[in-house]
Design a protein around this motif. Structure first.
Motif, PDB file in Angstrom:
ATOM      1  N   UNK A 233       0.827  -1.204   0.000  1.00  0.00           N
ATOM      2  CA  UNK A 233       0.000   0.000   0.000  1.00  0.00           C
ATOM      3  C   UNK A 233       0.865   1.259   0.000  1.00  0.00           C
ATOM      4  N   UNK A 234       2.019   1.196   0.653  1.00  0.00           N
ATOM      5  CA  UNK A 234       2.959   2.317   0.579  1.00  0.00           C
ATOM      6  C   UNK A 234       3.455   2.493  -0.859  1.00  0.00           C
ATOM      7  N   UNK A 235       3.689   1.388  -1.536  1.00  0.00           N
ATOM      8  CA  UNK A 235       4.106   1.455  -2.939  1.00  0.00           C
ATOM      9  C   UNK A 235       2.980   2.013  -3.803  1.00  0.00           C
ATOM     10  N   UNK A 236       1.766   1.566  -3.546  1.00  0.00           N
ATOM     11  CA  UNK A 236       0.618   2.098  -4.287  1.00  0.00           C
ATOM     12  C   UNK A 236       0.502   3.610  -4.118  1.00  0.00           C
ATOM     13  N   UNK A 237       0.764   4.092  -2.911  1.00  0.00           N
ATOM     14  CA  UNK A 237       0.646   5.524  -2.653  1.00  0.00           C
ATOM     15  C   UNK A 237       1.633   6.311  -3.509  1.00  0.00           C
ATOM     16  N   UNK A 238       2.895   5.904  -3.531  1.00  0.00           N
ATOM     17  CA  UNK A 238       3.883   6.689  -4.267  1.00  0.00           C
ATOM     18  C   UNK A 238       3.686   6.563  -5.773  1.00  0.00           C
ATOM     19  N   UNK A 239       3.367   5.376  -6.259  1.00  0.00           N
ATOM     20  CA  UNK A 239       3.156   5.220  -7.701  1.00  0.00           C
ATOM     21  C   UNK A 239       1.854   5.892  -8.136  1.00  0.00           C
ATOM     22  N   UNK A 240       0.808   5.738  -7.334  1.00  0.00           N
ATOM     23  CA  UNK A 240      -0.466   6.375  -7.650  1.00  0.00           C
ATOM     24  C   UNK A 240      -0.382   7.884  -7.580  1.00  0.00           C
ATOM     25  N   UNK A 241       0.388   8.392  -6.623  1.00  0.00           N
ATOM     26  CA  UNK A 241       0.553   9.834  -6.473  1.00  0.00           C
ATOM     27  C   UNK A 241       1.269  10.427  -7.681  1.00  0.00           C
ATOM     28  N   UNK A 242       2.349   9.779  -8.116  1.00  0.00           N
ATOM     29  CA  UNK A 242       3.083  10.288  -9.281  1.00  0.00           C
ATOM     30  C   UNK A 242       2.147  10.380 -10.496  1.00  0.00           C
ATOM     31  N   UNK A 243       1.348   9.354 -10.702  1.00  0.00           N
ATOM     32  CA  UNK A 243       0.410   9.334 -11.822  1.00  0.00           C
ATOM     33  C   UNK A 243      -0.646  10.423 -11.666  1.00  0.00           C
ATOM     34  N   UNK A 244      -1.188  10.564 -10.464  1.00  0.00           N
ATOM     35  CA  UNK A 244      -2.251  11.538 -10.227  1.00  0.00           C
ATOM     36  C   UNK A 244      -1.751  12.970 -10.402  1.00  0.00           C
ATOM     37  N   UNK A 245      -0.535  13.259  -9.978  1.00  0.00           N
ATOM     38  CA  UNK A 245       0.013  14.601 -10.135  1.00  0.00           C
ATOM     39  C   UNK A 245       0.140  14.970 -11.616  1.00  0.00           C
ATOM     40  N   UNK A 246       0.547  14.026 -12.422  1.00  0.00           N
ATOM     41  CA  UNK A 246       0.628  14.283 -13.864  1.00  0.00           C
ATOM     42  C   UNK A 246      -0.753  14.554 -14.443  1.00  0.00           C
ATOM     43  N   UNK A 247      -1.751  13.812 -13.975  1.00  0.00           N
ATOM     44  CA  UNK A 247      -3.126  14.035 -14.432  1.00  0.00           C
ATOM     45  C   UNK A 247      -3.603  15.438 -14.076  1.00  0.00           C
ATOM     46  N   UNK A 248      -3.097  15.947 -12.949  1.00  0.00           N
ATOM     47  CA  UNK A 248      -3.488  17.274 -12.483  1.00  0.00           C
ATOM     48  C   UNK A 248      -2.631  18.377 -13.096  1.00  0.00           C
ATOM     49  N   UNK A 249      -1.738  17.992 -14.000  1.00  0.00           N
ATOM     50  CA  UNK A 249      -0.910  18.972 -14.692  1.00  0.00           C
ATOM     51  C   UNK A 249       0.323  19.414 -13.946  1.00  0.00           C
ATOM     52  N   UNK A 250       0.694  18.686 -12.889  1.00  0.00           N
ATOM     53  CA  UNK A 250       1.887  19.030 -12.107  1.00  0.00           C
ATOM     54  C   UNK A 250       3.049  18.179 -12.595  1.00  0.00           C
ATOM     55  N   UNK A 251       3.978  18.801 -13.286  1.00  0.00           N
ATOM     56  CA  UNK A 251       5.106  18.081 -13.877  1.00  0.00           C
ATOM     57  C   UNK A 251       6.377  18.197 -13.057  1.00  0.00           C
ATOM     58  N   UNK A 252       6.434  19.152 -12.127  1.00  0.00           N
ATOM     59  CA  UNK A 252       7.600  19.256 -11.243  1.00  0.00           C
ATOM     60  C   UNK A 252       7.694  18.008 -10.374  1.00  0.00           C
ATOM     61  N   UNK A 253       8.922  17.586 -10.090  1.00  0.00           N
ATOM     62  CA  UNK A 253       9.097  16.411  -9.229  1.00  0.00           C
ATOM     63  C   UNK A 253       8.922  16.831  -7.769  1.00  0.00           C
ATOM     64  N   UNK A 254       7.906  16.302  -7.128  1.00  0.00           N
ATOM     65  CA  UNK A 254       7.619  16.592  -5.721  1.00  0.00           C
ATOM     66  C   UNK A 254       8.265  15.511  -4.866  1.00  0.00           C
ATOM     67  N   UNK A 255       9.257  15.860  -4.048  1.00  0.00           N
ATOM     68  CA  UNK A 255       9.891  14.838  -3.205  1.00  0.00           C
ATOM     69  C   UNK A 255       8.914  14.275  -2.176  1.00  0.00           C
ATOM     70  N   UNK A 256       8.986  12.956  -1.967  1.00  0.00           N
ATOM     71  CA  UNK A 256       8.101  12.286  -1.012  1.00  0.00           C
ATOM     72  C   UNK A 256       8.935  11.401  -0.092  1.00  0.00           C
ATOM     73  N   UNK A 257       8.675  11.507   1.182  1.00  0.00           N
ATOM     74  CA  UNK A 257       9.365  10.748   2.219  1.00  0.00           C
ATOM     75  C   UNK A 257       8.450   9.686   2.800  1.00  0.00           C
TER      76      UNK A 257
END
Length: 363
Positions: A233-257
């Motif tokens: 589920x932690x993996x789903x969060x980071x992979x899903x988040x990267x995909x969702x940010x692109x869908x929202x038009x955010x192309x900058x790399x947002x660091x995630x801890x």
């Protein structure tokens, strides 16, 4: 909120470090840096309920910025004043913070049939609109001084609270779900994960420049259980988040801890995910962590918060040992405690810790 409406960053040290770039010194922030140990927090909070403070953008932003003002020029990030339990609230559960007790769920989930109590399709933007407003207001008020961090709780950690009804030492009900109701457990974890992804993504839209996932109860899982009930589920969060940010038009790399407290055995696995940073508690030696990570991920931490109760001399010694263990702090490292601040800590002692990090990091 258009990102162009925010002031340019004056201090991007933590963002560069989180992306693995060389830095002039290790950036410094601490978990729970905004809160009860600061006298000014109690002035602003007054008689307000904890969640009232979280939901009021003026109060939340004021409390978030307090440590940045208190430790002016020393702190390299602000983290929004909120709580990991806002996701269960968005899913339809009542949550209170009781004085001297902590989180309390009046109607916890005790059997799989209780999943019917949860909202099926959570409208994250609607249910947590106040959180996004607080982030935007805070980002504007920071005016580029330091980056603003957003966060959420890890699915396993949130599940524990939702089932136990609050904090626990026994994990009786949560472990019952794991071993008696594994199918329902995975269903609940998935529903939490889906909300978490959208919640994190919308925090970035609102103005958050870096994110952290707090899997605070990770240490209650053995390695096999972590692989089954947390890691996927932690993996789903980071992979899903990267995909969702692109869908929202955010192309900058947002660091995630990711912070798997108490589960340092998971460092090797998390270093192979898309997380930029893994935060460490104090149960792992920095040199061992560096060896395990092997440059795959930036490391954060890991001073025992209890050291802040020590003398200035002890704090200085421990800081020097820590930063040396992480290779001097000029690349692949962010300074932090191994967990959050505590209400009884002396703000001056915490300030000494931060200042020492600057001194040894720049040597």
């Amino acid at each position: 909120m258009s990102q162009s409406q925010f002031a340019p960053l004056q201090n991007d040290l933590i963002l560069r470090a989180a992306r693995g770039q060389p830095v002039e010194r290790p950036p410094v922030w601490v978990m729970r840096q905004a809160g009860r140990y600061l006298p000014e927090y109690h002035v602003v909070k007054g008689s307000n309920n904890f969640f009232v403070c979280c939901r009021d953008e003026n109060l939340a932003s004021a409390i978030t910025i307090q440590p940045v003002d208190h430790y002016d020029g020393i702190l390299d990030a602000a983290i929004i004043f909120s709580d990991i339990l806002v996701i269960p609230q968005a899913m339809g559960m009542a949550v209170d913070i009781l004085d001297k007790i902590g989180p309390h769920f009046p109607d916890p989930l005790r059997v799989p049939d209780d999943l019917k109590k949860l909202t099926v399709d959570v409208d994250v933007k609607k249910e947590l609109d106040w959180a996004f407003k607080s982030i935007t207001a805070t980002r504007l008020k920071l005016n580029g001084r330091v980056p603003l961090l957003g966060f959420c709780g890890g699915p396993w950690t949130l599940m524990v609270y939702m089932i136990e009804g609050g904090g626990t030492k026994l994990f009786r009900y949560a472990k019952t779900w794991l071993y008696l109701y594994p199918e329902a457990t995975h269903q609940l974890l998935q529903r939490i994960t889906d909300v978490a992804i959208e919640f994190l993504a919308q925090q970035v839209v609102a103005g958050a420049q870096m994110l952290q996932v707090f899997e605070s109860w990770a240490g209650e899982l053995g390695p096999n259980e972590f692989k089954e009930f947390s890691l996927p589920y932690l993996i789903q969060i980071i992979t899903g988040l990267r995909k969702r940010l692109l869908e929202l038009g955010i192309t900058d790399h947002i660091p995630v801890t990711c912070f798997p407290k108490g589960a340092m055995y998971a460092l090797d696995w998390l270093a192979d995910t898309d997380y930029d940073v893994v935060s460490l508690d104090w149960t792992i030696d920095p040199k061992e962590a560096v060896k395990i990570a092997n440059g795959r991920v930036v490391l954060q931490g890991n001073l025992d918060p209890g050291i802040i109760y020590g003398s200035d001399e002890v704090i200085s010694k421990k800081v020097e040992q820590m930063i040396a263990g992480f290779g001097g702090g000029k690349q692949g490292y962010i300074v932090n405690l191994g967990h959050g601040t505590q209400p009884f800590m002396d703000p001056a002692k915490l300030g000494h810790f931060m200042k020492e990090c600057h001194r040894f990091g720049s040597a």
